[in-house]
Each structure stands twice: as C-alpha cells, then as structure tokens.
Design a protein around this motif. Structure first.
Motif, PDB file in Angstrom:
ATOM      1  N   GLU A   1      40.867  55.878  78.467  1.00 50.76           N
ATOM      2  CA  GLU A   1      39.820  54.949  78.050  1.00 50.76           C
ATOM      3  C   GLU A   1      39.702  54.986  76.529  1.00 50.76           C
ATOM      4  O   GLU A   1      39.687  56.063  75.934  1.00 50.76           O
ATOM      5  N   VAL A   2      39.596  53.801  75.951  1.00 52.23           N
ATOM      6  CA  VAL A   2      39.583  53.688  74.500  1.00 52.23           C
ATOM      7  C   VAL A   2      38.265  53.073  74.042  1.00 52.23           C
ATOM      8  O   VAL A   2      37.840  52.042  74.558  1.00 52.23           O
ATOM      9  N   TYR A   3      37.616  53.747  73.095  1.00 50.44           N
ATOM     10  CA  TYR A   3      36.385  53.267  72.483  1.00 50.44           C
ATOM     11  C   TYR A   3      36.536  53.349  70.967  1.00 50.44           C
ATOM     12  O   TYR A   3      37.377  54.106  70.470  1.00 50.44           O
ATOM     13  N   PRO A   4      35.730  52.621  70.218  1.00 47.75           N
ATOM     14  CA  PRO A   4      35.857  52.680  68.758  1.00 47.75           C
ATOM     15  C   PRO A   4      35.653  54.079  68.178  1.00 47.75           C
ATOM     16  O   PRO A   4      36.286  54.447  67.193  1.00 47.75           O
ATOM     17  N   GLU A   5      34.770  54.877  68.818  1.00 53.53           N
ATOM     18  CA  GLU A   5      34.429  56.177  68.236  1.00 53.53           C
ATOM     19  C   GLU A   5      35.055  57.362  68.962  1.00 53.53           C
ATOM     20  O   GLU A   5      34.965  58.494  68.486  1.00 53.53           O
ATOM     21  N   LYS A   6      35.696  57.123  70.115  1.00 57.86           N
ATOM     22  CA  LYS A   6      36.278  58.237  70.853  1.00 57.86           C
ATOM     23  C   LYS A   6      37.330  57.720  71.820  1.00 57.86           C
ATOM     24  O   LYS A   6      37.450  56.520  72.079  1.00 57.86           O
ATOM     25  N   ILE A   7      38.098  58.662  72.385  1.00 55.04           N
ATOM     26  CA  ILE A   7      39.113  58.369  73.391  1.00 55.04           C
ATOM     27  C   ILE A   7      38.951  59.393  74.512  1.00 55.04           C
ATOM     28  O   ILE A   7      38.750  60.586  74.260  1.00 55.04           O
ATOM     29  N   ILE A   8      39.043  58.922  75.751  1.00 52.41           N
ATOM     30  CA  ILE A   8      38.913  59.816  76.900  1.00 52.41           C
ATOM     31  C   ILE A   8      40.183  59.720  77.736  1.00 52.41           C
ATOM     32  O   ILE A   8      40.608  58.623  78.109  1.00 52.41           O
ATOM     33  N   ILE A   9      40.776  60.862  78.023  1.00 47.29           N
ATOM     34  CA  ILE A   9      41.982  60.934  78.854  1.00 47.29           C
ATOM     35  C   ILE A   9      41.623  61.669  80.134  1.00 47.29           C
ATOM     36  O   ILE A   9      41.114  62.788  80.098  1.00 47.29           O
TER      37      ILE A   9
END
Length: 517
Positions: free
Chosen positions: A190-198
């Motif tokens: 998952e990609v967000y402007p302030e973080k990334i979650i794998i």
C-alpha cells in the motif's frame, strides 16, 4: 468511442508511478567497509566502498531506457513547462485504445506503455483508467518504473495494480523488485504520500532468488527518511532463520548510522573463530542502548554494552565491557566515557574534530584511570594532476594514566599521496609522526605501532570479483621493515570473503561481510 493504434502526448498525465521513497535498511545497515590495517592500507578503503556503492546504484536496462525516453520527450516539447502545478506531459504507446473523450475513461491493450515526462512509467498488456479522476487499474501483471529526481528509484513488477496519480495513493499485489538500494517483495503493498505499508513482505540488499540475508515480516511500515518498523519479523541467512523479533525498528534518518541486524563472522590466529552480534535498543529519539555479544573459540564469551547519545554536537557514549582494535589488542572498560565530534566547513576544503576518553581501563593485570583527548584537523585531498592527490592531517593529543602517573602529549601529523594509474591499479604512500605509540603508551589498544613510519602499498582489481591489496610499513626509528600485509577481497554472491595475511607476524585473519550485489 474509437479504436486506433496510438502514440500521443497528454497534458492530463495518465502516468502511474508508485512512490517508494524508502530504504528498508539504512545504508549503514551494511555499513561502510573499514579494514584492519597496520600498513595504512585503510587509505584505499574508499575503493571497496565505491565498488559497493556502484553495485547498489546500478540501474536496470529498463531504468536506463526510461531516462533516454524522457530525455527525448523533453527535447521535443513544443513549449516549456512553465506551470509545474498542472499535470505533466505524458506519452502513451500501445496497440489498441478505447477512449471516451466525454467521460475521460479509457481501456488500452497490447504492450501498453504510459510514460510521464518526469521519469515515471507503467507497463502492462492491459490498462484501464480515467484521465479526469486520474485513476489507473491493471488486472494483469504491471511493471512500474520511477526515476523522478528527489524520489526513490523504483523498478517493481506485480499484479492487480490500482493507483491514483493525483493523490499518490494506491496498491499492488504479489509485487517484487527494487526500490532504491533494496530488493523487496510482498503479497500487498500500500502506497501513501507519507508512508508505505508492505504486507507479508521481505527486504534485502541481495538480489539472489534465495537471498544470502533478508528480513521477513507480517507487516512493514516505512516512513521515508525516518524509520522502518517491522512487526512479527524474522531474520534469515539463506533459508535458515537465525532470529525473531515481535517488533524491530530500523533508523532511516540520513544523519544516523544504524547497527547491522546480522552477526559478523571472522577468524584470526589470536582469537580463533569469532561470531559477534550487536543489538540496538532505542531508549529515546537520540539515545540508544547497544549490547554486543561475542563468542570465540579461544576466549569463550565476551560482551560489551554502550549507552550512546547522538546529537548535533557529536556522540557521547558510556561504555562497559570488552573492545578490540585492528591489532587484536583487547581492553576492558569498567566503565568509560567516550566522546566524538567532527565538522567539515561548507565553504572550505578543511575539517576538524574532537575525540576524548575518560574511565577505568583494564588489560593484562593493569588497571588505570585512562584520560585521553585529541583535537584534529585535516585538509581534503589536493588534486595534483594525473590521477594523484595529496592529503594532510594533524592533531594535538594528551594521554594520562593513573597507574604510573604518566602523561604523553604533543602533535602528530601525516601526509598521504594517492595515485590512480588505471581503473584497476591504485597506489599510496604515507609519512606519519605519532606522539602516542606502542613505545610510550601504557595500553597498546588503538595506538600507532611506530613513532615515525613510512607506508606504501597498492590495490589491484584482478577480476570483477577479485581485488588484491599489498601494504608495507617501514619503521624509521629502527630502520627496518615493520609490517607487510596482503589482502584478498573475493565476492561470493552477496557475501564477501576478506582474507589478510600478515607476513612479518605469520598470522591469518578471515572476515565474511554481507555486501550488495
């Protein structure tokens, strides 16, 4: 609705680039190489570090092609991009396009390639989306490339991509590839402007199908230029799980050096086979507790612990336990305070620093309150032409010992000449004068072997995977050769074998380092 074979530019950029601004482990997790040398061969450590950096930063063929294509796009712009707040020009290539000019919806198939002029690209056999909402979806395999300046370099392949290039939010499933210097994979990213979650992911610097080293986790949260948090994670060497943690945090701040999460293995004549492991336990934002466990076949179990505070004005550490230098000399701190600070002037090619120690030292039946401080200054290498450079350094130090009430103080200095003859061959020579050395120091730990010495040596890259270093030290006071060292660096996949033979002392040492490949 119309069908056509197409290649065109659109100002409403249908471009998909997943913004992985992250390094799973900080660069220092596989920290800069530093050799153990009594012949000043560490002068050439930059060669090894440059080789590792080049491997880490090596671009894929697809990334290189993307840079060429976007450069061509910029060269053929009809007018300059003056308003950077507007969507960027985007090129579309493929076999067929179904496009609704009213709603903005489109469906493309057949070697679809969408390239945004700021070095981003998405490829798939089929892509659908909307130029108004800026959404794109690819159910089949999708390939994402990003070489945008100031953002992470991305080369990722996965399935079921959905992404909004307006908000920078999206996800991709069953993905793997390379982000900056890291090879990653995950069931869902998952990609967000302030973080990334794998989710259900893995990270490593080794590109092998079965990495020599990696970290897997149920969930990985990455905050660019700050930290990466691994939940329910396992540390792996090949297919062997060597450790587990419920939670592990890697420091990604540019000004910090993290400690490698994997054990270090080496062999030397004096210590035998040694396995060493550091653990970093954050206490506060700038304060870390770092215990170290060391097991050797000759000395058994040894350990140390360090409470380290790192800030704008240097690093202050409270140290307790065993420490070893490049000469295999040990001391035991019971405890000791250590301080280091360094500064390089922005507008001048010079730098300076401070180093200090104060505490109880123990070795070979001698206990002493050891007090040491040093102020040093250095000049950046001075180009001499023809691949040669000259470096100058000097310091003033004071060492006091309570054991024998001794005090040694004075100036030390050195001049180093490095000459690069070719991409394979580099040579060095150095003259040094050391005020504190083994002849007048109570403890041999971390002091020069000679009062005045002349060093010389060379590095030769025999093959892509083999490099040899030869170093010598001439004792000017005694007018005889002091040390002769031979090094062999051999790359084995993502592990490097470093062998040193000290001819004058007839001793061998071998180290295994994890390296990027």
């Amino acid at each position: 609705m119309k069908i056509m074979h197409w290649r065109f530019f659109a100002q409403r950029g249908i471009a998909c680039g997943v913004f992985f601004a992250v390094s799973i482990f900080p660069t220092a997790a596989l920290a800069s190489y530093s050799s153990s040398s009594d012949t000043a061969a560490d002068i050439l450590d930059y060669i090894e570090n440059d080789r590792r950096t080049a491997r880490e930063n090596r671009l894929s063929k697809e990334q290189e092609q993307l840079l060429r294509d976007t450069a061509d796009m910029q060269a053929h712009l009809r007018q300059p991009m003056e308003d950077h707040m507007k969507p960027l020009p985007t090129a579309f290539e493929g076999d067929d396009l179904f496009y609704d000019q009213v709603t903005g919806e489109f469906f493309a198939r057949g070697k679809v390639k969408i390239t945004e002029i700021d070095n981003r690209r998405v490829l798939s056999d089929e892509i659908k989306g909307n130029v108004v909402t800026q959404d794109v979806v690819a159910e089949n395999e999708a390939h994402i490339l990003q070489m945008t300046p100031g953002m992470a370099r991305t080369d990722i392949r996965g399935w079921k991509l959905s992404y909004n290039y307006g908000t920078g939010i999206g996800k991709i499933e069953d993905a793997s590839g390379k982000v900056d210097r890291q090879y990653i994979s995950g069931k869902r990213i998952e990609v967000y402007p302030e973080k990334i979650i794998i989710h259900e992911g893995r990270a490593t610097k080794c590109q092998a199908k079965v990495p020599d080293y990696s970290v897997s986790a149920r969930r990985i949260e990455i905050y660019p230029n700050d930290k990466a948090i691994f939940y329910d994670c396992d540390f792996w060497i090949k297919k062997a799980r060597i450790a587990h943690r419920d939670r592990y945090t890697a420091d990604l701040r540019p000004d910090r050096e993290d400690t490698p999460p994997f054990p270090r293995v080496r062999y030397s004549k004096s210590d035998g086979l040694t396995i060493e492991q550091d653990f970093v336990l954050p206490v506060t934002e700038r304060l870390d507790f770092i215990p170290t466990l060391l097991v050797s076949t000759k000395d058994g179990v040894k350990g140390s612990a360090e409470l380290r505070h790192t800030g704008e004005y240097g690093a202050l550490s409270l140290q307790y336990g065993y420490w070893e230098d490049s000469d295999d000399n040990w001391i035991r701190r019971e405890p000791s305070l250590h301080y280091e600070f360094s500064h390089h002037f922005k507008d001048a090619p010079i730098g300076w620093g401070i180093e200090a120690d104060h505490g109880r030292w123990y070795n070979a039946g001698i206990k002493s309150t050891h007090t040491y401080w040093k102020v040093n200054a250095y000049r950046d290498p001075i180009p001499l032409g023809g691949g040669a450079s000259l470096s100058l350094a000097a310091d003033y130090s004071v060492t006091k010992e309570s054991y024998n009430q001794s005090k040694v103080s004075g100036f030390s200095w050195s001049a180093t000449l490095v000459k690069k003859f070719s991409d394979r061959l580099t040579a060095y020579s150095k003259y040094s004068y050391a005020q504190v050395y083994t002849g007048n120091a109570l403890f041999d730990y971390n002091v020069a072997d000679y009062n005045r010495a002349l060093y010389a040596g060379l590095s030769y890259q025999l093959t892509e995977r083999d490099r040899f270093v030869f170093g010598t030290a001439y004792d000017i006071e005694r007018q005889k050769m002091g040390d002769i060292d031979y090094y062999w660096y051999h790359d084995m996949h993502c592990v490097q074998l470093i062998t040193r033979y000290r001819a004058k002392r007839n001793s061998w040492s071998v180290r295994l380092n994890f390296t990027p490949w």
